[in-house]
Design a protein around this motif. Structure first.
Motif, PDB file in Angstrom:
ATOM      1  N   TRP A  22      -4.855 -21.157 -34.405  1.00 35.33           N
ATOM      2  CA  TRP A  22      -5.165 -19.930 -33.668  1.00 35.33           C
ATOM      3  C   TRP A  22      -3.890 -19.226 -33.227  1.00 35.33           C
ATOM      4  CZ3 TRP A  22      -9.670 -19.829 -29.646  1.00 35.33           C
ATOM      5  CH2 TRP A  22     -10.893 -19.725 -30.318  1.00 35.33           C
ATOM      6  N   PHE A  23      -2.961 -19.993 -32.659  1.00 38.07           N
ATOM      7  CA  PHE A  23      -1.753 -19.413 -32.071  1.00 38.07           C
ATOM      8  C   PHE A  23      -0.514 -20.060 -32.661  1.00 38.07           C
ATOM      9  CE2 PHE A  23      -4.927 -19.347 -28.456  1.00 38.07           C
ATOM     10  CZ  PHE A  23      -5.273 -18.018 -28.628  1.00 38.07           C
ATOM     11  N   GLU A  24       0.630 -19.378 -32.533  1.00 40.67           N
ATOM     12  CA  GLU A  24       1.903 -19.897 -33.030  1.00 40.67           C
ATOM     13  C   GLU A  24       2.351 -21.128 -32.253  1.00 40.67           C
ATOM     14  OE1 GLU A  24       4.429 -16.249 -34.852  1.00 40.67           O
ATOM     15  OE2 GLU A  24       4.495 -16.448 -32.675  1.00 40.67           O
ATOM     16  N   ALA A  25       1.998 -21.184 -30.983  1.00 40.42           N
ATOM     17  CA  ALA A  25       2.394 -22.287 -30.099  1.00 40.42           C
ATOM     18  C   ALA A  25       1.297 -22.453 -29.053  1.00 40.42           C
ATOM     19  CB  ALA A  25       3.732 -21.968 -29.426  1.00 40.42           C
ATOM     20  N   ALA A  26       1.508 -23.382 -28.146  1.00 44.13           N
ATOM     21  CA  ALA A  26       0.532 -23.564 -27.065  1.00 44.13           C
ATOM     22  C   ALA A  26       0.389 -22.248 -26.300  1.00 44.13           C
ATOM     23  CB  ALA A  26       0.988 -24.678 -26.127  1.00 44.13           C
ATOM     24  N   PRO A  27      -0.831 -21.891 -25.909  1.00 47.06           N
ATOM     25  CA  PRO A  27      -1.015 -20.626 -25.202  1.00 47.06           C
ATOM     26  C   PRO A  27      -0.422 -20.682 -23.793  1.00 47.06           C
ATOM     27  CG  PRO A  27      -3.041 -21.872 -25.182  1.00 47.06           C
ATOM     28  CD  PRO A  27      -2.078 -22.624 -26.059  1.00 47.06           C
ATOM     29  N   GLU A  28      -0.111 -19.504 -23.257  1.00 45.04           N
ATOM     30  CA  GLU A  28       0.314 -19.412 -21.863  1.00 45.04           C
ATOM     31  C   GLU A  28      -0.941 -19.553 -21.001  1.00 45.04           C
ATOM     32  OE1 GLU A  28       2.244 -16.163 -18.755  1.00 45.04           O
ATOM     33  OE2 GLU A  28       1.927 -15.602 -20.846  1.00 45.04           O
ATOM     34  N   ILE A  29      -0.871 -20.414 -19.998  1.00 43.23           N
ATOM     35  CA  ILE A  29      -1.989 -20.620 -19.082  1.00 43.23           C
ATOM     36  C   ILE A  29      -1.584 -20.059 -17.723  1.00 43.23           C
ATOM     37  CG2 ILE A  29      -3.463 -22.327 -17.941  1.00 43.23           C
ATOM     38  CD1 ILE A  29      -3.930 -22.202 -20.961  1.00 43.23           C
ATOM     39  N   VAL A  30      -2.403 -19.159 -17.199  1.00 42.35           N
ATOM     40  CA  VAL A  30      -2.146 -18.557 -15.899  1.00 42.35           C
ATOM     41  C   VAL A  30      -3.338 -18.862 -15.005  1.00 42.35           C
ATOM     42  CG1 VAL A  30      -1.663 -16.417 -14.661  1.00 42.35           C
ATOM     43  CG2 VAL A  30      -0.865 -16.704 -17.015  1.00 42.35           C
ATOM     44  N   LEU A  31      -3.072 -19.546 -13.882  1.00 43.35           N
ATOM     45  CA  LEU A  31      -4.142 -19.949 -12.966  1.00 43.35           C
ATOM     46  C   LEU A  31      -4.037 -19.219 -11.641  1.00 43.35           C
ATOM     47  CD1 LEU A  31      -4.063 -23.857 -13.187  1.00 43.35           C
ATOM     48  CD2 LEU A  31      -5.762 -22.366 -14.159  1.00 43.35           C
ATOM     49  N   ASP A  32      -5.186 -18.891 -11.070  1.00 42.07           N
ATOM     50  CA  ASP A  32      -5.257 -18.546  -9.658  1.00 42.07           C
ATOM     51  C   ASP A  32      -6.494 -19.242  -9.099  1.00 42.07           C
ATOM     52  OD1 ASP A  32      -7.490 -16.926 -10.227  1.00 42.07           O
ATOM     53  OD2 ASP A  32      -6.421 -15.056  -9.979  1.00 42.07           O
ATOM     54  N   ARG A  33      -6.927 -18.869  -7.927  1.00 41.24           N
ATOM     55  CA  ARG A  33      -8.046 -19.581  -7.293  1.00 41.24           C
ATOM     56  C   ARG A  33      -9.368 -19.402  -8.018  1.00 41.24           C
ATOM     57  NH1 ARG A  33      -5.834 -17.429  -1.798  1.00 41.24           N
ATOM     58  NH2 ARG A  33      -4.428 -19.117  -1.259  1.00 41.24           N
ATOM     59  N   GLU A  34      -9.548 -18.272  -8.707  1.00 46.25           N
ATOM     60  CA  GLU A  34     -10.826 -17.977  -9.331  1.00 46.25           C
ATOM     61  C   GLU A  34     -10.839 -18.060 -10.849  1.00 46.25           C
ATOM     62  OE1 GLU A  34     -10.534 -16.224  -5.429  1.00 46.25           O
ATOM     63  OE2 GLU A  34      -9.378 -15.624  -7.158  1.00 46.25           O
ATOM     64  N   GLU A  35      -9.684 -17.965 -11.477  1.00 48.75           N
ATOM     65  CA  GLU A  35      -9.677 -17.690 -12.913  1.00 48.75           C
ATOM     66  C   GLU A  35      -8.582 -18.461 -13.644  1.00 48.75           C
ATOM     67  OE1 GLU A  35      -9.765 -13.485 -15.383  1.00 48.75           O
ATOM     68  OE2 GLU A  35      -8.844 -13.517 -13.411  1.00 48.75           O
ATOM     69  N   ILE A  36      -8.885 -18.820 -14.893  1.00 52.22           N
ATOM     70  CA  ILE A  36      -7.919 -19.402 -15.820  1.00 52.22           C
ATOM     71  C   ILE A  36      -7.677 -18.350 -16.897  1.00 52.22           C
ATOM     72  CG2 ILE A  36      -7.491 -21.185 -17.555  1.00 52.22           C
ATOM     73  CD1 ILE A  36      -9.542 -22.944 -15.991  1.00 52.22           C
ATOM     74  N   GLY A  37      -6.442 -17.907 -17.024  1.00 50.23           N
ATOM     75  CA  GLY A  37      -6.089 -16.963 -18.078  1.00 50.23           C
ATOM     76  C   GLY A  37      -5.457 -17.714 -19.232  1.00 50.23           C
ATOM     77  N   VAL A  38      -5.944 -17.476 -20.443  1.00 51.39           N
ATOM     78  CA  VAL A  38      -5.419 -18.117 -21.654  1.00 51.39           C
ATOM     79  C   VAL A  38      -4.909 -17.002 -22.565  1.00 51.39           C
ATOM     80  CG1 VAL A  38      -5.963 -19.600 -23.619  1.00 51.39           C
ATOM     81  CG2 VAL A  38      -7.158 -19.943 -21.444  1.00 51.39           C
ATOM     82  N   ILE A  39      -3.578 -16.950 -22.748  1.00 49.90           N
ATOM     83  CA  ILE A  39      -2.969 -15.908 -23.570  1.00 49.90           C
ATOM     84  C   ILE A  39      -2.204 -16.573 -24.703  1.00 49.90           C
ATOM     85  CG2 ILE A  39      -1.429 -13.905 -23.633  1.00 49.90           C
ATOM     86  CD1 ILE A  39      -2.384 -14.961 -20.261  1.00 49.90           C
TER      87      ILE A  39
END
Length: 173
Positions: A22-39
């Motif tokens: 899917w991606f060239e490398a491991a995705p960037e993971i961005v966390l806060d209290r409500e949400e997990i962002g996968v880029i």
């Protein structure tokens, strides 16, 4: 679990769960209290080389859109698994070359009390057409501060991780 441990757990789970390629490398993971962002970073298509800047921008945007549409069902299934496991909503995004796009994100209401000078700033942004509402104006201000103080916020987050590790190493109540 500390913030850095939570990020590592989520990063590890997604690294093991996402389909290969899917991606060239491991995705960037961005966390806060409500949400997990996968880029995830997509490989640049060959059509993006040797063309004008305008054409390149459109090739990259089209490549991200193709990924979005082609992986929708799998991303939804993976997000449901992650939401069940971690108790947070999952938002997806992709980057290709200079183009980055978030597909889904939460819009979370935040309660705040503002005095008249702060409200006047928001109202000026609304009156000038920069924002549609006070809520949009406040989000615009937060993005602007985040953009202009990224280095300071990164340093603050790093310091917070040190505090969390020190608390975790101390005696439990």
């Amino acid at each position: 679990m500390t913030t850095s441990e939570a990020t590592e757990a989520v990063r590890g789970w997604f690294a093991g769960r996402l389909p290969d390629g899917w991606f060239e490398a491991a995705p960037e993971i961005v966390l806060d209290r409500e949400e997990i962002g996968v880029i995830g970073r997509l490989p640049e298509p060959s059509a993006a080389t040797g063309v004008s800047d305008t054409e390149r921008a459109e090739v990259l945007a089209g490549h991200v859109q193709k990924f979005r549409e082609g992986t929708r069902d799998q991303r939804i299934a993976i997000a449901r698994e992650a939401e069940h496991r971690f108790g947070q909503k999952v938002s997806w995004g992709a980057a290709c070359g200079e183009h980055e796009e978030m597909f889904t994100t939460l819009s979370v209401p935040v309660m705040t009390r503002l005095r008249q000078p702060e409200r006047r700033v928001l109202d000026t942004l609304v009156d000038a057409g920069v924002a549609r509402s006070r809520s949009d104006a406040l989000a615009w201000c937060v993005r602007l501060v985040g953009k202009n103080t990224d280095e300071w916020l990164t340093e603050l987050r790093t310091a917070l991780e040190h505090v969390e590790r020190a608390r975790a190493a101390g005696p439990t109540p």
